[in-house]
Scaffold this motif. Sequence first.
Motif, PDB file in Angstrom:
ATOM      1  N   LYS A 100       0.849  -1.193   0.000  1.00 47.28           N
ATOM      2  CA  LYS A 100       0.000   0.000   0.000  1.00 47.28           C
ATOM      3  C   LYS A 100       0.886   1.244   0.000  1.00 47.28           C
ATOM      4  CE  LYS A 100      -4.061  -2.085   0.584  1.00 47.28           C
ATOM      5  NZ  LYS A 100      -5.165  -1.989  -0.401  1.00 47.28           N
ATOM      6  N   GLN A 314       2.267   3.951  -6.377  1.00 49.61           N
ATOM      7  CA  GLN A 314       1.467   3.006  -5.587  1.00 49.61           C
ATOM      8  C   GLN A 314       0.100   3.585  -5.241  1.00 49.61           C
ATOM      9  OE1 GLN A 314       2.517  -0.196  -4.905  1.00 49.61           O
ATOM     10  NE2 GLN A 314       0.375  -0.450  -4.315  1.00 49.61           N
ATOM     11  N   LYS A 315       0.045   4.904  -5.077  1.00 49.25           N
ATOM     12  CA  LYS A 315      -1.226   5.547  -4.765  1.00 49.25           C
ATOM     13  C   LYS A 315      -2.229   5.356  -5.902  1.00 49.25           C
ATOM     14  CE  LYS A 315      -1.256  10.037  -4.532  1.00 49.25           C
ATOM     15  NZ  LYS A 315      -1.110  11.447  -4.092  1.00 49.25           N
ATOM     16  N   ASP A 318      -3.509   1.755  -5.588  1.00 46.52           N
ATOM     17  CA  ASP A 318      -4.483   1.712  -4.489  1.00 46.52           C
ATOM     18  C   ASP A 318      -5.833   2.259  -4.949  1.00 46.52           C
ATOM     19  OD1 ASP A 318      -2.373   0.806  -2.981  1.00 46.52           O
ATOM     20  OD2 ASP A 318      -2.208   2.600  -1.725  1.00 46.52           O
ATOM     21  N   THR A 319      -5.783   3.357  -5.698  1.00 45.83           N
ATOM     22  CA  THR A 319      -7.014   3.994  -6.176  1.00 45.83           C
ATOM     23  C   THR A 319      -7.775   3.072  -7.127  1.00 45.83           C
ATOM     24  OG1 THR A 319      -5.995   6.181  -5.976  1.00 45.83           O
ATOM     25  CG2 THR A 319      -7.957   6.009  -7.374  1.00 45.83           C
ATOM     26  N   THR A 322      -9.761   0.621  -5.140  1.00 44.60           N
ATOM     27  CA  THR A 322     -10.920   1.284  -4.533  1.00 44.60           C
ATOM     28  C   THR A 322     -11.992   1.575  -5.567  1.00 44.60           C
ATOM     29  OG1 THR A 322      -9.518   2.307  -2.845  1.00 44.60           O
ATOM     30  CG2 THR A 322     -11.676   3.308  -3.231  1.00 44.60           C
TER      31      THR A 322
END
Length: 332
Positions: A100, A314-315, A318-319, A322
């Motif tokens: 994450k 990485q963000k 992660d998105t 989601t």
Amino acid sequence: MLKWGILSTAKIGVKDVIPAIFRSENSVVEAVASRDLTRAQNVADQFGIPQAFGSYDELLACDDIDAVYIPLVTSQHAEWTINAANAGKHVLCEKPMALKADDIHAIILAADRNKVVVSEAVMITYHPQWLKVRELIASGAIGELTHVQSAFTYFNDDASNMRNIPELGGGALLDIGIYPIAATRFATGKEPHRAMSEIKFDETFGTDTYSSSRIDFGDFELSMYVSTQMAHRQSIVFHGDKGWIELSAPFNAGKYDADCVTLHNAAHNKVETFRFIDINQYTEQVDAFTRMVVNEVQPDGIEVLSLESSYNNQKVIDTLFTASIIETWTQV
């Protein structure tokens, strides 16, 4: 001369990175470690590496080692990167740096606290073909960039392979999703604002085996699909209003006769090809990392991947996870 320790006998280390270090101008492999001393010794004997250790902690305690390369399973990347930094070693860790984005904060703190260089091994941006793509886009060779389209797929249904084990960090997005994302960010210098994705999971493994995603950079969009259960393919196209750019081997460079960047004009009556022959992107990565450690000047355009950039990559991943759950555009 920077002395490296290799933390595990993983295939990518043995096949790609250890040979790359030996080809490097300013590095040498001093030691290799495995939880099985016999495995470590076998690799040491194969390459003529002076030292072999039967534990990772032993390698990190060795004063002869300046930097470590970490090709462990994904779920162990953050832990051992922090351990290595705390031992005063510079670290090149295989991608993804963490499971994450938020896990990377602790790595940044460890690197700063111990005053060591820590970088994620996203090798593609060290290859001169990507410097050429960035130069072409910045110079307006394709006019205004409107769309980037990319695919990265391979087939792997081995239940024992870490890429098919969720608790080890398996799955398509973590393994290969970073490549189109990192390549697009690098080539354009832009950051995404929002994303959406459809993700499919294997009923047996529980890992994501396919995703189709749209990532909005404001002025242009990246559309991509990645899969661990499709026939092998990799491609990327940067499409503008005055032309487009395509790469022959965007991610696994060096596996074909030559790595090519092809520039097409809008009228389809002019094609210019830039060929890059006998370039090893792993060696380019090691050379750049070592130059940063010893404070040597980098060649024009070369930048060692920062932890902040790893966090931003990485963000996005992660998105995408989601966004696939809530089934709508999600802010990055």
